[in-house]
Design an enzyme around this catalytic site. Structure first.
Site, mmCIF file in Angstrom:
data_model
loop_
_atom_site.group_PDB
_atom_site.id
_atom_site.type_symbol
_atom_site.label_atom_id
_atom_site.label_comp_id
_atom_site.label_asym_id
_atom_site.label_seq_id
_atom_site.Cartn_x
_atom_site.Cartn_y
_atom_site.Cartn_z
ATOM 1 N N GLY A 143 56.917 59.685 35.639
ATOM 2 C CA GLY A 143 55.523 59.521 35.246
ATOM 3 C C GLY A 143 55.430 59.563 33.736
ATOM 4 O O GLY A 143 56.277 60.175 33.074
ATOM 5 N N CYS A 191 58.816 67.744 31.853
ATOM 6 C CA CYS A 191 57.946 66.801 31.158
ATOM 7 C C CYS A 191 58.755 66.124 30.065
ATOM 8 O O CYS A 191 59.496 66.798 29.351
ATOM 9 C CB CYS A 191 56.764 67.561 30.548
ATOM 10 S SG CYS A 191 55.602 66.502 29.674
ATOM 11 N N LEU A 192 58.610 64.796 29.940
ATOM 12 C CA LEU A 192 59.383 64.069 28.936
ATOM 13 C C LEU A 192 59.060 64.547 27.520
ATOM 14 O O LEU A 192 59.887 64.419 26.619
ATOM 15 C CB LEU A 192 59.133 62.563 29.051
ATOM 16 C CG LEU A 192 59.656 61.902 30.336
ATOM 17 C CD1 LEU A 192 59.265 60.435 30.362
ATOM 18 C CD2 LEU A 192 61.173 62.047 30.463
ATOM 19 N N GLU A 220 50.433 64.138 35.522
ATOM 20 C CA GLU A 220 50.079 63.079 34.562
ATOM 21 C C GLU A 220 48.596 63.111 34.240
ATOM 22 O O GLU A 220 48.193 62.907 33.094
ATOM 23 C CB GLU A 220 50.482 61.700 35.096
ATOM 24 C CG GLU A 220 51.975 61.506 35.352
ATOM 25 C CD GLU A 220 52.849 61.927 34.180
ATOM 26 O OE1 GLU A 220 52.421 61.787 33.013
ATOM 27 O OE2 GLU A 220 53.961 62.418 34.420
ATOM 28 N N HIS A 242 47.721 65.422 31.538
ATOM 29 C CA HIS A 242 47.979 64.942 30.172
ATOM 30 C C HIS A 242 46.718 64.312 29.574
ATOM 31 O O HIS A 242 46.490 64.393 28.368
ATOM 32 C CB HIS A 242 49.105 63.900 30.165
ATOM 33 C CG HIS A 242 50.485 64.485 30.110
ATOM 34 N ND1 HIS A 242 50.928 65.244 29.049
ATOM 35 C CD2 HIS A 242 51.533 64.406 30.974
ATOM 36 C CE1 HIS A 242 52.196 65.611 29.261
ATOM 37 N NE2 HIS A 242 52.584 65.117 30.428
HETATM 38 NI NI NI Z 1 54.453 65.446 31.302
#
Ligand code: NI
Length: 191
Positions: free
Chosen positions: A44, A97-98, A140, A143
Protein backbone atom coordinates in the site's frame (compact mmCIF):
# COMPACT_ATOMS: atom_id res chain seq x y z
CA UNK A 1 8.23 7.41 -12.68
CA UNK A 2 9.44 6.20 -9.32
CA UNK A 3 9.12 8.72 -6.50
CA UNK A 4 11.38 8.76 -3.46
CA UNK A 5 9.41 7.78 -0.39
CA UNK A 6 9.07 10.42 2.29
CA UNK A 7 10.57 9.32 5.60
CA UNK A 8 9.19 9.56 9.11
CA UNK A 9 9.60 13.06 10.49
CA UNK A 10 8.51 14.92 7.36
CA UNK A 11 5.60 17.25 8.20
CA UNK A 12 3.66 16.07 5.12
CA UNK A 13 3.05 12.76 6.93
CA UNK A 14 1.30 14.58 9.79
CA UNK A 15 -1.01 16.67 7.61
CA UNK A 16 -4.69 16.15 6.93
CA UNK A 17 -4.65 15.55 3.15
CA UNK A 18 -6.86 17.61 0.83
CA UNK A 19 -9.68 16.26 -1.33
CA UNK A 20 -8.94 15.95 -5.02
CA UNK A 21 -11.22 17.98 -7.29
CA UNK A 22 -13.75 15.69 -9.01
CA UNK A 23 -12.73 14.82 -12.55
CA UNK A 24 -9.02 15.53 -12.07
CA UNK A 25 -6.92 13.19 -14.20
CA UNK A 26 -4.79 11.26 -11.73
CA UNK A 27 -4.14 8.21 -13.95
CA UNK A 28 -0.46 8.92 -14.49
CA UNK A 29 0.03 9.71 -10.83
CA UNK A 30 -1.69 6.46 -9.83
CA UNK A 31 0.47 4.48 -12.27
CA UNK A 32 3.58 6.12 -10.80
CA UNK A 33 2.42 5.34 -7.29
CA UNK A 34 1.96 1.66 -8.15
CA UNK A 35 5.43 1.60 -9.72
CA UNK A 36 6.88 3.27 -6.63
CA UNK A 37 5.04 0.86 -4.32
CA UNK A 38 6.10 -2.29 -6.20
CA UNK A 39 9.71 -1.10 -6.41
CA UNK A 40 9.71 -0.80 -2.62
CA UNK A 41 7.94 -4.18 -2.22
CA UNK A 42 5.05 -2.43 -0.51
CA UNK A 43 1.39 -3.50 -0.43
CA UNK A 44 0.00 0.00 0.00
CA UNK A 45 1.14 3.56 -0.62
CA UNK A 46 -0.58 6.83 0.21
CA UNK A 47 0.02 10.10 -1.65
CA UNK A 48 1.52 11.90 1.39
CA UNK A 49 4.28 9.27 1.31
CA UNK A 50 5.45 10.73 -1.99
CA UNK A 51 5.11 14.25 -0.64
CA UNK A 52 1.60 15.01 -1.93
CA UNK A 53 -0.98 15.91 0.71
CA UNK A 54 -3.97 14.74 -1.35
CA UNK A 55 -6.60 12.10 -0.61
CA UNK A 56 -5.42 9.16 -2.67
CA UNK A 57 -3.87 5.81 -1.90
CA UNK A 58 -3.10 2.66 -3.84
CA UNK A 59 -2.91 -0.94 -2.71
CA UNK A 60 -2.17 -4.40 -3.97
CA UNK A 61 -2.17 -6.83 -1.08
CA UNK A 62 -1.63 -10.05 -3.02
CA UNK A 63 2.02 -10.39 -2.00
CA UNK A 64 0.94 -10.62 1.66
CA UNK A 65 -0.38 -14.11 1.04
CA UNK A 66 -0.35 -15.69 -2.41
CA UNK A 67 -2.62 -18.50 -1.17
CA UNK A 68 -5.30 -16.09 -0.01
CA UNK A 69 -7.81 -15.80 -2.85
CA UNK A 70 -9.41 -12.63 -1.46
CA UNK A 71 -6.10 -10.78 -1.70
CA UNK A 72 -5.39 -11.66 -5.32
CA UNK A 73 -7.67 -8.95 -6.73
CA UNK A 74 -6.93 -6.07 -4.42
CA UNK A 75 -4.98 -3.92 -6.89
CA UNK A 76 -6.90 -0.67 -6.57
CA UNK A 77 -6.59 3.06 -6.34
CA UNK A 78 -8.80 4.82 -3.80
CA UNK A 79 -9.54 8.45 -4.58
CA UNK A 80 -11.21 10.71 -2.00
CA UNK A 81 -11.98 7.65 0.13
CA UNK A 82 -14.29 7.82 3.12
CA UNK A 83 -14.42 5.05 5.69
CA UNK A 84 -18.15 4.66 6.19
CA UNK A 85 -17.97 2.11 8.96
CA UNK A 86 -15.57 -0.11 10.85
CA UNK A 87 -17.02 -3.18 12.52
CA UNK A 88 -16.01 -6.49 14.05
CA UNK A 89 -13.67 -7.32 16.82
CA UNK A 90 -10.33 -5.57 17.02
CA UNK A 91 -7.38 -7.81 16.21
CA UNK A 92 -3.65 -7.36 16.41
CA UNK A 93 -1.39 -7.38 13.38
CA UNK A 94 2.25 -6.44 13.11
CA UNK A 95 2.30 -3.43 10.79
CA UNK A 96 5.13 -1.78 8.97
CA UNK A 97 5.31 1.29 6.77
CA UNK A 98 7.47 2.26 3.80
CA UNK A 99 8.05 5.64 5.48
CA UNK A 100 9.33 3.91 8.64
CA UNK A 101 11.75 1.25 7.36
CA UNK A 102 12.91 -1.49 9.70
CA UNK A 103 10.25 -0.95 12.34
CA UNK A 104 7.23 -3.17 12.83
CA UNK A 105 4.75 -3.18 15.67
CA UNK A 106 1.44 -4.71 16.61
CA UNK A 107 -1.58 -2.51 16.08
CA UNK A 108 -5.18 -3.35 16.99
CA UNK A 109 -7.87 -2.42 14.47
CA UNK A 110 -11.48 -3.48 13.83
CA UNK A 111 -11.79 -6.52 11.54
CA UNK A 112 -14.04 -5.05 8.85
CA UNK A 113 -14.18 -1.83 6.95
CA UNK A 114 -16.74 -0.32 4.61
CA UNK A 115 -15.24 2.28 2.31
CA UNK A 116 -16.63 4.69 -0.28
CA UNK A 117 -14.22 5.98 -2.90
CA UNK A 118 -13.76 6.97 -6.54
CA UNK A 119 -11.69 5.07 -9.08
CA UNK A 120 -9.50 6.80 -11.67
CA UNK A 121 -12.51 7.14 -14.03
CA UNK A 122 -14.36 8.89 -11.19
CA UNK A 123 -16.89 6.11 -10.75
CA UNK A 124 -18.02 5.84 -7.16
CA UNK A 125 -17.77 2.54 -5.28
CA UNK A 126 -18.85 1.34 -1.86
CA UNK A 127 -17.11 -1.86 -0.82
CA UNK A 128 -16.53 -3.95 2.27
CA UNK A 129 -13.27 -5.61 3.18
CA UNK A 130 -12.05 -7.78 5.99
CA UNK A 131 -8.84 -9.52 6.98
CA UNK A 132 -5.55 -8.26 5.58
CA UNK A 133 -7.17 -6.17 2.84
CA UNK A 134 -9.12 -4.23 5.49
CA UNK A 135 -5.90 -3.82 7.44
CA UNK A 136 -4.05 -2.28 4.49
CA UNK A 137 -6.98 0.06 3.79
CA UNK A 138 -7.13 1.22 7.41
CA UNK A 139 -3.38 1.84 7.50
CA UNK A 140 -3.33 3.75 4.19
CA UNK A 141 -6.46 5.72 5.05
CA UNK A 142 -4.76 6.85 8.25
CA UNK A 143 -1.98 8.39 6.15
CA UNK A 144 -4.58 10.75 4.63
CA UNK A 145 -5.51 11.83 8.15
CA UNK A 146 -1.88 12.41 9.11
CA UNK A 147 -1.81 9.33 11.32
CA UNK A 148 1.01 6.78 11.40
CA UNK A 149 0.89 3.31 12.92
CA UNK A 150 3.44 4.44 15.50
CA UNK A 151 0.82 6.88 16.83
CA UNK A 152 -1.10 3.90 18.23
CA UNK A 153 1.77 2.52 20.27
CA UNK A 154 1.89 2.67 24.04
CA UNK A 155 4.06 5.30 25.71
CA UNK A 156 6.57 2.65 26.69
CA UNK A 157 6.85 1.19 23.20
CA UNK A 158 7.18 4.70 21.75
CA UNK A 159 10.01 5.52 24.14
CA UNK A 160 11.76 2.29 23.18
CA UNK A 161 11.54 3.21 19.50
CA UNK A 162 12.30 6.91 19.88
CA UNK A 163 15.98 6.75 18.95
CA UNK A 164 15.35 4.58 15.91
CA UNK A 165 12.60 6.92 14.74
CA UNK A 166 14.91 9.90 15.16
CA UNK A 167 17.55 8.04 13.16
CA UNK A 168 15.07 7.49 10.35
CA UNK A 169 14.15 11.18 10.22
CA UNK A 170 17.88 12.00 9.98
CA UNK A 171 18.46 9.50 7.20
CA UNK A 172 20.49 7.14 9.38
CA UNK A 173 18.67 4.07 8.14
CA UNK A 174 19.06 1.49 5.42
CA UNK A 175 16.24 0.91 2.96
CA UNK A 176 16.15 -1.02 -0.30
CA UNK A 177 14.40 1.87 -2.03
CA UNK A 178 15.02 5.58 -2.52
CA UNK A 179 13.81 7.81 0.28
CA UNK A 180 13.58 11.51 1.00
CA UNK A 181 14.61 12.51 4.50
CA UNK A 182 13.32 15.65 6.21
CA UNK A 183 16.71 16.71 7.61
CA UNK A 184 18.41 16.30 4.22
CA UNK A 185 15.60 18.21 2.49
CA UNK A 186 16.06 21.09 4.95
CA UNK A 187 19.82 21.15 4.39
CA UNK A 188 19.31 21.37 0.65
CA UNK A 189 16.80 24.16 1.08
CA UNK A 190 14.04 22.04 -0.45
CA UNK A 191 10.62 22.15 1.16
NI1 NI B 1 2.36 3.43 5.87
Amino acid sequence: MIYPIVAYGDPVLKKQAEEIETGTDVKQLVEDMFETMYTASGVGLAAPQIGKAIRLFVMDAKAMDEENEALQHTKKAFINPVIVEETGEKWAFEEGCLSIPGIRAEVYRPAKVKIRYFDTDWNEHVEEYDGLAARVIQHEYDHLEGVLFTDYLSGLKKRLLKNRLTDISKGNVKSDYRMRFPAAARRAGVR
